[in-house]
Design a protein around this motif. Structure first.
Motif, short mmCIF file in Angstrom:
data_model
loop_
_atom_site.label_atom_id
_atom_site.label_comp_id
_atom_site.label_asym_id
_atom_site.label_seq_id
_atom_site.Cartn_x
_atom_site.Cartn_y
_atom_site.Cartn_z
N LEU A 47 -6.85 -4.92 -4.93
CA LEU A 47 -7.55 -4.68 -3.66
C LEU A 47 -8.36 -5.90 -3.24
O LEU A 47 -8.45 -6.22 -2.05
CB LEU A 47 -8.44 -3.45 -3.79
CG LEU A 47 -7.71 -2.11 -3.88
CD1 LEU A 47 -8.67 -1.00 -4.29
CD2 LEU A 47 -7.06 -1.77 -2.53
N VAL A 88 -2.61 5.37 -6.54
CA VAL A 88 -3.90 5.78 -5.97
C VAL A 88 -4.11 7.27 -6.14
O VAL A 88 -5.18 7.72 -6.57
CB VAL A 88 -3.98 5.38 -4.49
CG1 VAL A 88 -5.24 5.95 -3.84
CG2 VAL A 88 -3.93 3.87 -4.34
N LEU A 129 -13.51 -0.64 -1.03
CA LEU A 129 -12.85 0.04 -2.14
C LEU A 129 -12.97 -0.75 -3.44
O LEU A 129 -13.12 -0.16 -4.52
CB LEU A 129 -11.36 0.24 -1.82
CG LEU A 129 -10.99 1.27 -0.76
CD1 LEU A 129 -9.51 1.19 -0.45
CD2 LEU A 129 -11.35 2.68 -1.22
N THR A 154 -8.06 2.17 5.94
CA THR A 154 -7.29 0.93 5.90
C THR A 154 -5.95 1.12 6.60
O THR A 154 -5.47 0.21 7.29
CB THR A 154 -7.06 0.44 4.46
OG1 THR A 154 -6.21 1.37 3.76
CG2 THR A 154 -8.37 0.27 3.71
N MET A 201 -11.13 -2.69 2.47
CA MET A 201 -10.56 -3.00 1.16
C MET A 201 -11.62 -3.54 0.21
O MET A 201 -11.61 -3.22 -0.98
CB MET A 201 -9.38 -3.96 1.31
CG MET A 201 -8.13 -3.27 1.83
SD MET A 201 -6.67 -4.31 1.78
CE MET A 201 -5.46 -3.17 2.49
N TYR A 258 -9.70 4.64 1.95
CA TYR A 258 -8.29 4.26 1.81
C TYR A 258 -7.52 4.64 3.07
O TYR A 258 -6.71 3.86 3.58
CB TYR A 258 -7.71 4.96 0.59
CG TYR A 258 -6.28 4.59 0.26
CD1 TYR A 258 -5.95 3.30 -0.14
CD2 TYR A 258 -5.26 5.54 0.32
CE1 TYR A 258 -4.64 2.97 -0.46
CE2 TYR A 258 -3.96 5.22 0.00
CZ TYR A 258 -3.65 3.93 -0.39
OH TYR A 258 -2.36 3.61 -0.71
N PHE A 287 -13.32 7.64 -1.75
CA PHE A 287 -12.22 6.70 -1.96
C PHE A 287 -11.08 6.98 -0.98
O PHE A 287 -10.58 6.06 -0.32
CB PHE A 287 -11.70 6.81 -3.39
CG PHE A 287 -10.70 5.75 -3.76
CD1 PHE A 287 -11.08 4.64 -4.50
CD2 PHE A 287 -9.37 5.85 -3.37
CE1 PHE A 287 -10.16 3.66 -4.84
CE2 PHE A 287 -8.44 4.87 -3.69
CZ PHE A 287 -8.84 3.78 -4.43
N GLN A 334 0.83 -1.22 0.00
CA GLN A 334 0.00 0.00 0.00
C GLN A 334 0.85 1.25 0.00
O GLN A 334 0.55 2.23 -0.70
CB GLN A 334 -0.92 0.02 1.22
CG GLN A 334 -2.22 -0.73 1.04
CD GLN A 334 -3.12 -0.52 2.23
OE1 GLN A 334 -2.94 -1.13 3.28
NE2 GLN A 334 -4.08 0.37 2.10
N GLN A 361 1.07 3.96 -3.40
CA GLN A 361 0.25 5.13 -3.08
C GLN A 361 0.16 6.09 -4.26
O GLN A 361 -0.90 6.67 -4.51
CB GLN A 361 0.83 5.87 -1.87
CG GLN A 361 0.39 5.29 -0.53
CD GLN A 361 0.80 6.17 0.63
OE1 GLN A 361 0.66 7.40 0.56
NE2 GLN A 361 1.32 5.58 1.68
N TYR A 406 -15.31 0.13 -7.00
CA TYR A 406 -14.09 0.81 -7.41
C TYR A 406 -14.32 1.81 -8.54
O TYR A 406 -13.89 2.98 -8.45
CB TYR A 406 -13.05 -0.23 -7.84
CG TYR A 406 -11.78 0.35 -8.38
CD1 TYR A 406 -10.78 0.80 -7.52
CD2 TYR A 406 -11.57 0.47 -9.76
CE1 TYR A 406 -9.60 1.34 -8.02
CE2 TYR A 406 -10.39 0.99 -10.26
CZ TYR A 406 -9.41 1.44 -9.39
OH TYR A 406 -8.26 1.97 -9.88
#
Length: 526
Positions: free
Chosen positions: A477, A316, A384, A406, A381, A403, A399, A309, A313, A388
């Motif tokens: 995810l 994302v 998400l 998590t 997760m 996120y 989102f 993650q 990043q 999505y």
């Protein structure tokens, strides 16, 4: 063997200033670990622009898949080696005798990373990977030693909070890395402005860019350097001296130097000493086999999720529009925007989780915090993954909130507890070794995340130049949520340790050892 008076006094000792000093001294390794993890994504983007730009390509340079995998994973491989090596040395030679070595390695190789040789891509990447491997060895060695030392110094009532506080230094490392990257990229960018890539590809990476990433690496050594002298002065833990070296009087003398508590000394009577089972023996596997599967398995799973993650990043942030197209930015502008986005997620999601864990770890207990952490990471997760497309295209705020949650439940959950529990449930004579084994299992998960999930998250239709097609962030995810569900069930192999002395947990007060797997009464009743 009867309960030793010095250990009883430690368990009942009031919280004192030295406990807080020990937290800072022990926590510097985790500060450096997080600092290095947090700054690497901004640094690698800049290195890609400096050394891997191909004129006429129309896009900023990026580090190719192979070298980028190596750069991300080499420190993790080094950490795995360090966890196994220094975990074993911590039991063989004593915690104190090897504790300074790990911090010295972090100082030397953090600075060396900034002096990576050459002005070519091959020279810089080769030397940087070499230095980061040895930096990783030092970071890895700090895991079992810091956890074991803090566990063995602590009283029973607040032991969980003290160990969690050491681990929470990662949070300060995250924020410091963001602050340093923001300050350097912002300061140099203002003083030496450069046009965006789509205006002038060459001038968008000015000479100051090559200075910026080197300074960022080297600054991470400063806090570790400030605590090095104090780490060398820490006495050996009373539990190692009394239970492993069998020197109860020395244990009392050492603790009396740093804690304002009266320690009574009673010689250990040889005729009352019980035969100790060996690491790997049938009795060991009967007493601790399932525990070891639990601590290794849970740490493996949380590190797959946590490290991957952190490393993807930037994917994302691009998906939700936090980062503009890299062609519209100069090198230092991109670093600034990536660091700002990472800092916001850390400040709102990651860091609070550490401190909620500190506050509640000795109230709720380790088991409850770990299982609810895995549960909510799974839930969020999936939250998400299922919607999505809607979240990415129509609800960026939603989102990012999910996120961020998590990360919160990672740290108010298994990322913290997997560090604490192995320092409590194994006997003193191989506590450091087995913490290192559990942590090394975690680093295997981190390597799996670095090599697998980071690139599986790449777009399945248009991956970055030089990278293979991935399965996409959505399917990634789904897989990570399923892994967290496995972690939820593995938690049932781990006993509750809160408000119990280390010797009661490990059976070092008994002739027969602890119950093999106390699954009942998971909560501590507090």
């Amino acid at each position: 063997m009867p309960q030793l008076e010095v250990l009883t006094s430690l368990d009942k000792a009031k919280t004192q200033w030295y406990h807080f000093t020990a937290i800072v001294i022990a926590g510097m390794g985790f500060f450096t670990d997080a600092y290095d993890l947090f700054c690497i994504s901004t640094v690698t983007r800049l290195i890609g622009r400096i050394y891997y730009y191909h004129p006429g390509s129309g896009v900023p340079g990026t580090i190719p898949a192979g070298p980028n995998q190596a750069l991300n994973a080499v420190a993790l491989v080094g950490a795995l080696v360090g966890q196994l090596l220094f975990g074993w040395l911590g039991d063989k030679l004593g915690r104190k005798h090897v504790y300074g070595i790990t911090l010295l390695m972090m100082i030397v190789f953090s600075i060396a990373s900034g002096f990576s040789f050459g002005n070519t891509a091959k020279g810089v990447m080769t030397s940087l990977c070499f230095f980061r491997f040895w930096l990783g060895v030092g970071i890895g060695g700090d895991y079992p030693l810091s956890a074991t030392i803090m566990s063995e110094y602590s009283n029973t009532r607040t032991r969980g909070a003290f160990i969690a506080a050491v681990f929470s230094m990662q949070g300060l490392g995250l924020l410091t890395a963001a602050s340093v990257a923001l300050a350097i990229s912002g300061g140099l960018g203002n003083k030496y402005p450069a046009p965006p890539f789509n205006v002038d590809p060459v001038a968008s990476v000015n000479p100051q860019c090559d200075i910026a990433w080197r300074i960022i690496f080297m600054i991470g050594a400063i806090p570790a350097t400030a605590t090095f002298y104090y780490r060398l002065r820490m006495p050996e833990t009373a539990r190692y001296t009394a239970l492993v070296e069998r020197n109860n009087k020395q244990a009392a003398l050492d603790m009396a130097k740093v804690l304002d508590t009266e320690f009574k000394t009673v010689d250990i009577e040889p005729e009352r000493e019980t035969e100790q089972y060996a690491l790997g023996s049938a009795k060991f596997w009967r007493l601790h086999g399932l525990h070891l599967i639990g601590t290794c398995g849970c740490w493996f799973i949380i590190d797959v999720s946590y490290y991957s993650q952190n490393l993807f990043q930037s994917i994302v942030y691009t998906k939700v529009g936090w980062l503009p197209a890299n062609t519209t930015l100069s090198g230092l502008e991109e670093m600034f925007k990536v660091a700002r986005a990472q800092a916001l997620i850390a400040l709102c999601g990651t860091v609070p989780g550490y401190y909620v864990s500190i506050a509640l770890i000795d109230i709720l207990g380790r088991w409850i915090i770990q299982i609810q952490g895995f549960f909510f990471m799974t839930v969020f997760m999936f939250a998400l993954a299922f919607p999505y497309n809607h979240l990415v295209n129509h609800d960026h705020v939603g989102f990012l909130v999910i996120y961020g949650l998590t990360f919160f439940f990672s740290n108010f959950g298994p990322n913290t507890t997997t560090f604490i529990v192995p320092a409590e449930i194994y006997p003193a004579r191989f506590r450091s070794t087995l913490h290192g084994v559990s942590a090394a299992a975690g680093k295997l998960g981190a390597i799996a995340g670095a090599f697998g999930f980071v690139y599986s998250a790449d777009d399945k239709h248009k991956p970055p130049a030089g990278y293979p097609k991935g399965i996409g962030l959505k399917d990634t995810l789904f897989i990570m949520a399923s892994l967290n569900l496995v972690g939820f069930f593995l938690t049932f192999l781990i006993p509750e340790t809160s408000q119990k002395s280390l010797e009661d947990l490990t059976g070092e007060n008994d002739d027969d050892g602890p119950d093999p797997l106390p699954l009942e009464n998971k909560t501590n009743g507090a």
